[in-house]
Design a protein around this motif. Structure first.
Motif, PDB file in Angstrom:
ATOM      1  N   ALA A 254       0.785  -1.233   0.000  1.00 56.40           N
ATOM      2  CA  ALA A 254       0.000   0.000   0.000  1.00 56.40           C
ATOM      3  C   ALA A 254       0.818   1.284   0.000  1.00 56.40           C
ATOM      4  O   ALA A 254       0.510   2.231  -0.742  1.00 56.40           O
ATOM      5  CB  ALA A 254      -0.953  -0.008   1.187  1.00 56.40           C
ATOM      6  N   ALA A 255       1.840   1.396   0.839  1.00 60.31           N
ATOM      7  CA  ALA A 255       2.550   2.670   0.965  1.00 60.31           C
ATOM      8  C   ALA A 255       3.174   3.087  -0.361  1.00 60.31           C
ATOM      9  O   ALA A 255       3.008   4.226  -0.811  1.00 60.31           O
ATOM     10  CB  ALA A 255       3.614   2.571   2.052  1.00 60.31           C
ATOM     11  N   VAL A 256       3.897   2.180  -0.997  1.00 55.99           N
ATOM     12  CA  VAL A 256       4.533   2.500  -2.276  1.00 55.99           C
ATOM     13  C   VAL A 256       3.474   2.684  -3.352  1.00 55.99           C
ATOM     14  O   VAL A 256       3.591   3.545  -4.231  1.00 55.99           O
ATOM     15  CB  VAL A 256       5.536   1.394  -2.667  1.00 55.99           C
ATOM     16  N   ARG A 257       2.416   1.899  -3.256  1.00 58.87           N
ATOM     17  CA  ARG A 257       1.325   1.973  -4.237  1.00 58.87           C
ATOM     18  C   ARG A 257       0.641   3.329  -4.206  1.00 58.87           C
ATOM     19  O   ARG A 257       0.288   3.901  -5.247  1.00 58.87           O
ATOM     20  CB  ARG A 257       0.326   0.858  -3.935  1.00 58.87           C
ATOM     21  N   ASP A 258       0.444   3.874  -3.012  1.00 56.24           N
ATOM     22  CA  ASP A 258      -0.355   5.088  -2.852  1.00 56.24           C
ATOM     23  C   ASP A 258       0.467   6.365  -2.780  1.00 56.24           C
ATOM     24  O   ASP A 258      -0.072   7.467  -2.980  1.00 56.24           O
ATOM     25  CB  ASP A 258      -1.209   4.992  -1.576  1.00 56.24           C
ATOM     26  N   ALA A 259       1.746   6.272  -2.471  1.00 57.74           N
ATOM     27  CA  ALA A 259       2.554   7.473  -2.251  1.00 57.74           C
ATOM     28  C   ALA A 259       2.871   8.182  -3.565  1.00 57.74           C
ATOM     29  O   ALA A 259       3.151   7.551  -4.586  1.00 57.74           O
ATOM     30  CB  ALA A 259       3.856   7.099  -1.542  1.00 57.74           C
ATOM     31  N   SER A 260       2.855   9.504  -3.524  1.00 59.93           N
ATOM     32  CA  SER A 260       3.168  10.285  -4.726  1.00 59.93           C
ATOM     33  C   SER A 260       4.611  10.111  -5.161  1.00 59.93           C
ATOM     34  O   SER A 260       4.935  10.288  -6.340  1.00 59.93           O
ATOM     35  CB  SER A 260       2.887  11.771  -4.456  1.00 59.93           C
ATOM     36  N   ASN A 261       5.489   9.771  -4.213  1.00 61.41           N
ATOM     37  CA  ASN A 261       6.899   9.568  -4.548  1.00 61.41           C
ATOM     38  C   ASN A 261       7.316   8.096  -4.460  1.00 61.41           C
ATOM     39  O   ASN A 261       8.497   7.789  -4.326  1.00 61.41           O
ATOM     40  CB  ASN A 261       7.802  10.422  -3.653  1.00 61.41           C
ATOM     41  N   GLY A 262       6.345   7.196  -4.545  1.00 58.18           N
ATOM     42  CA  GLY A 262       6.665   5.774  -4.487  1.00 58.18           C
ATOM     43  C   GLY A 262       7.598   5.336  -5.599  1.00 58.18           C
ATOM     44  O   GLY A 262       8.402   4.401  -5.420  1.00 58.18           O
ATOM     45  N   HIS A 263       7.529   6.045  -6.747  1.00 63.74           N
ATOM     46  CA  HIS A 263       8.380   5.671  -7.872  1.00 63.74           C
ATOM     47  C   HIS A 263       9.864   5.845  -7.550  1.00 63.74           C
ATOM     48  O   HIS A 263      10.713   5.174  -8.132  1.00 63.74           O
ATOM     49  CB  HIS A 263       8.018   6.514  -9.090  1.00 63.74           C
ATOM     50  N   GLU A 264      10.178   6.738  -6.598  1.00 60.20           N
ATOM     51  CA  GLU A 264      11.580   6.944  -6.234  1.00 60.20           C
ATOM     52  C   GLU A 264      12.162   5.676  -5.606  1.00 60.20           C
ATOM     53  O   GLU A 264      13.324   5.317  -5.863  1.00 60.20           O
ATOM     54  CB  GLU A 264      11.709   8.116  -5.257  1.00 60.20           C
ATOM     55  N   LEU A 265      11.370   5.009  -4.798  1.00 53.76           N
ATOM     56  CA  LEU A 265      11.833   3.765  -4.190  1.00 53.76           C
ATOM     57  C   LEU A 265      11.977   2.673  -5.251  1.00 53.76           C
ATOM     58  O   LEU A 265      12.940   1.897  -5.236  1.00 53.76           O
ATOM     59  CB  LEU A 265      10.865   3.325  -3.092  1.00 53.76           C
ATOM     60  N   ILE A 266      11.022   2.615  -6.161  1.00 54.14           N
ATOM     61  CA  ILE A 266      11.086   1.608  -7.229  1.00 54.14           C
ATOM     62  C   ILE A 266      12.306   1.841  -8.105  1.00 54.14           C
ATOM     63  O   ILE A 266      13.009   0.891  -8.492  1.00 54.14           O
ATOM     64  CB  ILE A 266       9.783   1.645  -8.060  1.00 54.14           C
ATOM     65  N   ASP A 267      12.599   3.106  -8.404  1.00 54.10           N
ATOM     66  CA  ASP A 267      13.771   3.426  -9.219  1.00 54.10           C
ATOM     67  C   ASP A 267      15.060   3.049  -8.490  1.00 54.10           C
ATOM     68  O   ASP A 267      16.001   2.520  -9.100  1.00 54.10           O
ATOM     69  CB  ASP A 267      13.782   4.917  -9.562  1.00 54.10           C
ATOM     70  N   ALA A 268      15.116   3.320  -7.188  1.00 50.76           N
ATOM     71  CA  ALA A 268      16.303   2.972  -6.409  1.00 50.76           C
ATOM     72  C   ALA A 268      16.493   1.461  -6.392  1.00 50.76           C
ATOM     73  O   ALA A 268      17.624   0.959  -6.554  1.00 50.76           O
ATOM     74  CB  ALA A 268      16.168   3.511  -4.991  1.00 50.76           C
ATOM     75  N   ALA A 269      15.399   0.719  -6.200  1.00 47.30           N
ATOM     76  CA  ALA A 269      15.488  -0.739  -6.187  1.00 47.30           C
ATOM     77  C   ALA A 269      16.031  -1.266  -7.509  1.00 47.30           C
ATOM     78  O   ALA A 269      16.853  -2.194  -7.537  1.00 47.30           O
ATOM     79  CB  ALA A 269      14.115  -1.332  -5.904  1.00 47.30           C
ATOM     80  N   ARG A 270      15.612  -0.648  -8.601  1.00 44.25           N
ATOM     81  CA  ARG A 270      16.091  -1.097  -9.920  1.00 44.25           C
ATOM     82  C   ARG A 270      17.599  -0.890 -10.044  1.00 44.25           C
ATOM     83  O   ARG A 270      18.297  -1.712 -10.650  1.00 44.25           O
ATOM     84  CB  ARG A 270      15.328  -0.334 -11.019  1.00 44.25           C
ATOM     85  N   ARG A 271      18.101   0.181  -9.458  1.00 42.41           N
ATOM     86  CA  ARG A 271      19.550   0.413  -9.500  1.00 42.41           C
ATOM     87  C   ARG A 271      20.314  -0.667  -8.739  1.00 42.41           C
ATOM     88  O   ARG A 271      21.472  -0.952  -9.045  1.00 42.41           O
ATOM     89  CB  ARG A 271      19.877   1.792  -8.903  1.00 42.41           C
ATOM     90  N   TYR A 272      19.652  -1.270  -7.753  1.00 42.48           N
ATOM     91  CA  TYR A 272      20.293  -2.340  -6.983  1.00 42.48           C
ATOM     92  C   TYR A 272      20.056  -3.717  -7.612  1.00 42.48           C
ATOM     93  O   TYR A 272      20.442  -4.736  -7.040  1.00 42.48           O
ATOM     94  CB  TYR A 272      19.754  -2.362  -5.547  1.00 42.48           C
ATOM     95  N   GLY A 273      19.418  -3.732  -8.769  1.00 45.55           N
ATOM     96  CA  GLY A 273      19.175  -4.996  -9.461  1.00 45.55           C
ATOM     97  C   GLY A 273      17.872  -5.665  -9.077  1.00 45.55           C
ATOM     98  O   GLY A 273      17.675  -6.850  -9.365  1.00 45.55           O
ATOM     99  N   LEU A 274      16.948  -4.923  -8.466  1.00 46.54           N
ATOM    100  CA  LEU A 274      15.673  -5.475  -8.016  1.00 46.54           C
ATOM    101  C   LEU A 274      14.533  -4.913  -8.865  1.00 46.54           C
ATOM    102  O   LEU A 274      14.430  -3.693  -9.046  1.00 46.54           O
ATOM    103  CB  LEU A 274      15.417  -5.124  -6.542  1.00 46.54           C
ATOM    104  N   GLU A 275      13.679  -5.784  -9.366  1.00 49.99           N
ATOM    105  CA  GLU A 275      12.474  -5.363 -10.080  1.00 49.99           C
ATOM    106  C   GLU A 275      11.292  -5.484  -9.131  1.00 49.99           C
ATOM    107  O   GLU A 275      10.938  -6.594  -8.713  1.00 49.99           O
ATOM    108  CB  GLU A 275      12.255  -6.207 -11.334  1.00 49.99           C
ATOM    109  N   VAL A 276      10.690  -4.380  -8.784  1.00 53.52           N
ATOM    110  CA  VAL A 276       9.617  -4.349  -7.795  1.00 53.52           C
ATOM    111  C   VAL A 276       8.271  -4.593  -8.456  1.00 53.52           C
ATOM    112  O   VAL A 276       7.919  -3.917  -9.432  1.00 53.52           O
ATOM    113  CB  VAL A 276       9.596  -2.999  -7.046  1.00 53.52           C
ATOM    114  N   GLU A 277       7.528  -5.565  -7.922  1.00 52.01           N
ATOM    115  CA  GLU A 277       6.139  -5.780  -8.337  1.00 52.01           C
ATOM    116  C   GLU A 277       5.247  -4.961  -7.418  1.00 52.01           C
ATOM    117  O   GLU A 277       5.240  -5.157  -6.200  1.00 52.01           O
ATOM    118  CB  GLU A 277       5.752  -7.253  -8.203  1.00 52.01           C
ATOM    119  N   LEU A 278       4.489  -4.068  -7.976  1.00 51.83           N
ATOM    120  CA  LEU A 278       3.562  -3.252  -7.193  1.00 51.83           C
ATOM    121  C   LEU A 278       2.230  -3.996  -7.119  1.00 51.83           C
ATOM    122  O   LEU A 278       1.475  -4.040  -8.087  1.00 51.83           O
ATOM    123  CB  LEU A 278       3.384  -1.889  -7.858  1.00 51.83           C
ATOM    124  N   LEU A 279       1.954  -4.623  -5.980  1.00 48.23           N
ATOM    125  CA  LEU A 279       0.760  -5.458  -5.857  1.00 48.23           C
ATOM    126  C   LEU A 279      -0.488  -4.598  -5.687  1.00 48.23           C
ATOM    127  O   LEU A 279      -0.568  -3.796  -4.755  1.00 48.23           O
ATOM    128  CB  LEU A 279       0.885  -6.391  -4.652  1.00 48.23           C
TER     129      LEU A 279
END
Length: 501
Positions: A99-124
């Motif tokens: 929910a937090a990443v799904r609903d937050a206006s800046n949730g994409h920043e966390l997803i982008d950071a995860a991608r830099r670490y080699g992680l692909e985030v599934e937003l459930l």
């Protein structure tokens, strides 16, 4: 930074390194967690479990965004977890956010950071999150029939589970980190909000007469508080019951308990203390409007549900208690096939038992050899400890006590019931478990722990006699120690021992 590392049942040995390692990174509204699993698909053991309380959903209700400190903490955790997963040679890694990443206006920043670490985030999406939570409960409580409530930091998911599957589900913006702002609007506002949301979704009264299964760290913390206050003798939260009356009492008590009193509760995360009262108030309101009959805690939720959804139909139908006990017996015992064989060997003595007792007896037999490496003076205590405190699911406190009693008797314990067994199970049930243990003890000694002597021999109970049937060539196996154990078992049944060649 709040960080917790916990362990599970005996992890796989180095020789089992060929088994695949599966990991899940769960980015929740309260915590970011990495769990690494290895072992049988139906119920793999946990190799590693670490969480960081980042509180991503803490500021959502005020600003609609993840605050900078929480974002930085979560990114640091993700970078560490990605590195650890590579070091552990994880064969499959899944990263999910709720929910937090799904609903937050800046949730994409966390997803982008995860991608830099080699992680692909599934937003459930909320409904997928709810479905995973429902299947998680079914993984740990296969006969669950009721409504699952998964309380996270940003949302509350309600899921109907019945007949081994998930039917209806819904997600509400009632995460524990949002509740303070709702309650601050005045007395009764939270209850009216819950009533309105449940009614609008057509869920009012949907849980009438059915249990409500509690998922999520906040509600587990509430159960841990009750266990502490009630001096409950078993520190295992899975399948712990909370009555509706007790939920109301806890809600009132939390208003008076000091922070020092709450910090004295074992294994209660300090990060959850500020929102514990909100979680209790929400629970009381939800079960009231659903019409639930009572509540049961599930230690299994979203992550376990994601694993469960990967399984075939046949794998889902496996008994998780038997799978875990067989795996533990294989890792700690001497002869991997012995537990199942021992279970079949003693079964004729207990042909009248209902299926639930038979599965507990089977589990005890699978664990019969787990104490052999311990100091001989403490093997009985080791067996009892494993039965009581093992990371089992699909079994309640009474079932744990019966397995523990059987192992205690099997591994040389006296014919008593050490604490806390008598507080968890009735005297007659414990007496039955002692018989299991004595029968297991006879089989272990007769066979030396190997298969062939059990395959060639039989036990029979009839006409006031407990007969041990051996082929003539095996008469030498009936030595003094075997004879004494045969007599002890017969005496416990109130009959005479008979050797038949």
């Amino acid at each position: 930074m709040s960080l917790t590392t916990v362990s599970s049942r005996t992890p796989p040995r180095a020789g089992d390194a060929g088994e695949p390692r599966i990991a899940i990174i769960d980015i929740g509204s309260n915590s970011v967690r990495l769990v690494v699993y290895q072992g049988p698909a139906r119920l793999p053991a946990i190799l590693f479990n670490e969480k960081v309380m980042a509180g991503l959903g803490r500021s959502l209700s005020q600003t609609g965004a993840i605050e900078a400190a929480g974002l930085a903490l979560a990114c640091s955790a993700l970078q560490r977890f990605a590195k650890l997963a590579r070091e552990m040679q994880v064969t499959e890694l899944r990263t999910v956010a709720t929910a937090a990443v799904r609903d937050a206006s800046n949730g994409h920043e966390l997803i982008d950071a995860a991608r830099r670490y080699g992680l692909e985030v599934e937003l459930l999406p909320g409904e997928e999150e709810a479905m995973a939570s429902g299947f998680g409960v079914l993984s740990g409580i296969p006969d669950a029939d009721g409504i699952v409530g998964d309380l996270g930091g940003g949302s509350l998911e309600l899921v109907r589970v019945v007949a081994g599957t998930v039917t209806d589900r819904i997600s509400y913006p009632l995460g524990v980190l949002r509740l303070g702002a709702i309650r601050a609007q005045g007395k009764g506002v939270l209850d009216r909000t819950v009533a309105r949301l449940i009614a609008e979704a057509g869920w009012t009264g949907r849980g009438k007469g059915l249990p409500f299964y509690l998922v999520g760290g906040s509600w587990r913390s509430l159960a841990k508080l009750d266990m502490h206050l009630a001096a409950y003798p078993l520190p295992v939260v899975h399948q712990y019951p909370l009555s509706l009356e007790r939920i109301g009492e806890l809600t009132r008590m939390l208003a008076d308990l000091s922070k020092a009193e709450l910090k004295a509760v074992p294994d209660l995360s300090s990060a959850r203390l500020p929102t514990l009262g909100d979680a209790a108030a929400l629970l009381g309101s939800v079960v009231k409007h659903l019409g639930s009959s009572g509540t049961t805690v599930s230690a299994y939720g979203l992550r376990e549900g994601l694993l469960f959804q990967r399984l075939s139909v046949a794998e889902r139908q496996q008994d998780p208690l038997i799978v875990a006990a067989r795996d533990e017996g294989r890792r700690l015992g001497r002869f991997p096939e012995h537990g199942d064989l021992l279970g079949r060997w003693i079964a004729p003595l207990f042909a009248d038992e209902p299926a639930e007792l038979a599965r507990l007896r089977h589990a005890a037999c699978l664990l019969a050899d787990v104490g052999w490496r311990a100091n001989p003076e403490f093997r009985d205590e080791r067996g009892m400890e494993i039965g009581l405190h093992g990371n089992w699911v699909g079994v309640d406190a009474t079932g744990r006590a019966l397995i523990a009693q059987a192992l205690y008797a099997s591994l040389g314990g006296k014919m008593d019931s050490p604490e806390p067994l008598g507080r968890l199970a009735g005297l007659e049930a414990l007496r039955r478990a002692k018989l299991w243990g004595l029968a297991m003890r006879l089989g272990q000694r007769l066979s030396g722990g190997v298969a062939a002597p059990l395959q060639r021999s039989r036990l029979a109970l009839s006409d006031g006699a407990l007969a041990l049937r051996l082929p003539p060539d095996d008469e030498a196996l009936y030595g003094d120690t075997v004879e004494r154990r045969h007599k002890a078992l017969a005496a416990a049944f109130g009959c005479q021992p008979v050797l038949e060649l």
